[in-house]
Design an enzyme around this catalytic site. Sequence first.
Site, PDB file in Angstrom:
ATOM      1  N   LYS A  76       1.510 -13.596  -3.165  1.00 46.31           N
ATOM      2  CA  LYS A  76       2.127 -12.995  -1.977  1.00 46.31           C
ATOM      3  C   LYS A  76       1.738 -13.837  -0.767  1.00 46.31           C
ATOM      4  CE  LYS A  76       2.456  -8.543   0.497  1.00 46.31           C
ATOM      5  NZ  LYS A  76       2.091  -7.113   0.527  1.00 46.31           N
ATOM      6  N   SER A 151       5.546  -3.450   0.723  1.00 49.13           N
ATOM      7  CA  SER A 151       5.846  -4.717   1.337  1.00 49.13           C
ATOM      8  C   SER A 151       5.799  -5.902   0.364  1.00 49.13           C
ATOM      9  CB  SER A 151       4.831  -4.979   2.456  1.00 49.13           C
ATOM     10  OG  SER A 151       3.521  -5.111   1.913  1.00 49.13           O
ATOM     11  N   SER A 175       2.064  -0.636  -1.109  1.00 51.36           N
ATOM     12  CA  SER A 175       2.863  -1.865  -1.206  1.00 51.36           C
ATOM     13  C   SER A 175       2.787  -2.611  -2.518  1.00 51.36           C
ATOM     14  CB  SER A 175       2.470  -2.826  -0.089  1.00 51.36           C
ATOM     15  OG  SER A 175       3.121  -2.454   1.095  1.00 51.36           O
TER      16      SER A 175
HETATM   17  N1  GLN Z   1       4.921   1.081   3.562  1.00 52.17           N
HETATM   18  C1  GLN Z   1       3.624   1.240   4.146  1.00 52.17           C
HETATM   19  C2  GLN Z   1       3.625   0.690   5.550  1.00 52.17           C
HETATM   20  O1  GLN Z   1       4.634   0.231   5.980  1.00 52.17           O
HETATM   21  C3  GLN Z   1       2.587   0.568   3.299  1.00 52.17           C
HETATM   22  C4  GLN Z   1       2.583  -0.888   3.459  1.00 52.17           C
HETATM   23  C5  GLN Z   1       1.543  -1.562   2.612  1.00 52.17           C
HETATM   24  O2  GLN Z   1       1.009  -0.977   1.689  1.00 52.17           O
HETATM   25  N2  GLN Z   1       1.236  -2.777   3.006  1.00 52.17           N
HETATM   26  O3  GLN Z   1       2.628   0.718   6.216  1.00 52.17           O
END
Ligand code: GLN
Length: 484
Positions: A76, A151, A175
């Site tokens: 990532k 994400s 995410s």
């Molecule tokens: N969707 C959540 C956010 O936007 C979690 C994101 C993540 O786990 N990086 O904060």
Amino acid sequence: MHTKTIAQLVSGLRSKAFSSVELTRHYLDRINSLDSKYNSFVTVTDDIALAQAEAADQRLAAGDASPLCGIPIAHKDIFCTLGVRTSCGSKMLDNFIAPYDATIVENYQRAGAVMLGKTNMDEFAMGSSNETSYYGPVKNPWNTQCVPGGSSGGSAAAVAALLAPAATASDTGGSIRQPAALCGLTGIKPTYGRVSRWGMIAFASSLDQAGTLTHTAEDAAIMLNAMASFDAKDSTCVDQPLEDYTAPLGDKLDGLTLGIPEEYFGEGLNPQTAERVQAAIKVYESLGAKVKAISLPHTHLAVPAYYVIAPAECSANLSRFDGVRYGYRCAEPKDLADLYKRSRGEAFGDEVKRRILVGTYALSAGYYDAYYNKAQQVRRLIKQDFVEAFKDVDVIVGPTAPNPAFEFGAKGDDPVAMYLEDIYTIATNLAGLPGLSIPCGLVDNKPVGLQLIGNYFAESRLLNAAHQFQLATDFHQQLAPETA
Ligand code: GLN
């Protein structure tokens, strides 16, 4: 080769059915010819990959025992990679060449894994749909009209499209698990502190944790064996003995007690998703597990608490991007204030700005106690719910996400609807617990995820429970259309 699991690739390399260079070239060819459909990679590191594959072949010839030696993986783009652009999905870091490797990147290098490239992601890991990336949205290989989740959507799409056998990812509120669910993969977020965060660009430091996306739980165990380490450079890393996560995979599930939280099956859960999850629980019963209804009474407070704590921490973490030290700088600044304002204004996207504004407000004098402290108190109650539940059960089971993959733009105008996609994953981060998602069926030809939550450092139990489920079912073997 690309339909094989890591476990199968390990034997292929050992039996000399193919070399790491052949395997790596095969994946690079797939990425270079197919990824325009998915946009899952931001950077493809062909040269580095081939050099690492050659070195791995030499290690293999000398009898190297590391299972990941010669196995290609993707990282990532939140993990710093020496000499390679590390963008975090943002215009802010579009020109940032990391001067060092993240600890987990080093760990994989030491294990002999080959880096194929860096995967697309929501900007600074803020999102649940991969629509906030500066590099454009990632498409779900199961249905390219739909989001892959976020994400870590690039990592998930790359693995689901068979462009990499595995990818690293990060999970602050879901995410890893939510994109795993939406792309039909196995995704594990370890206990907070099990994996070093050093060199992982910080979003919300008390919640962020690195993990992996793979097709199977067995592959997740192999990946986590190399990723987990104690790292003195990360003060939140826990000095806990390392385990071989592959060792307990074969254990039978007789005597395992699963807790089913009533709050995870209420309003907002897609009824067909609920059916698939209930059917998966029946599979567990047939494997000898006992099922117990439990309550996690503060579940409804997880999303509101998270959306105070995560923005507050991100507003502090992202203050380092000031146009001076890293990344983007605006053209011809008039003075220092203009430099700060325009560099940040021009390089951050809307979602990142929204979070910085919310976080700065929540931390400001006079509001700190009302918002940030209150959210931390709520967090304690959420953690306590889990502590109570784990007195009676071994693993908590429920849906990973309330809905299968949705179409692009479906939640774009409504941040709260987007935030609710993480309703079942966020509490785990607030409590620091490990969580895992495995595929448990399809709804409208799109994958559904089953979430398993474990007690602190119970990764091996989660992986064992996931592996036994995968021995009894074939959901994890179903491939996204047009990938094979
Ligand atoms: N969707 C959540 C956010 O936007 C979690 C994101 C993540 O786990 N990086 O904060």
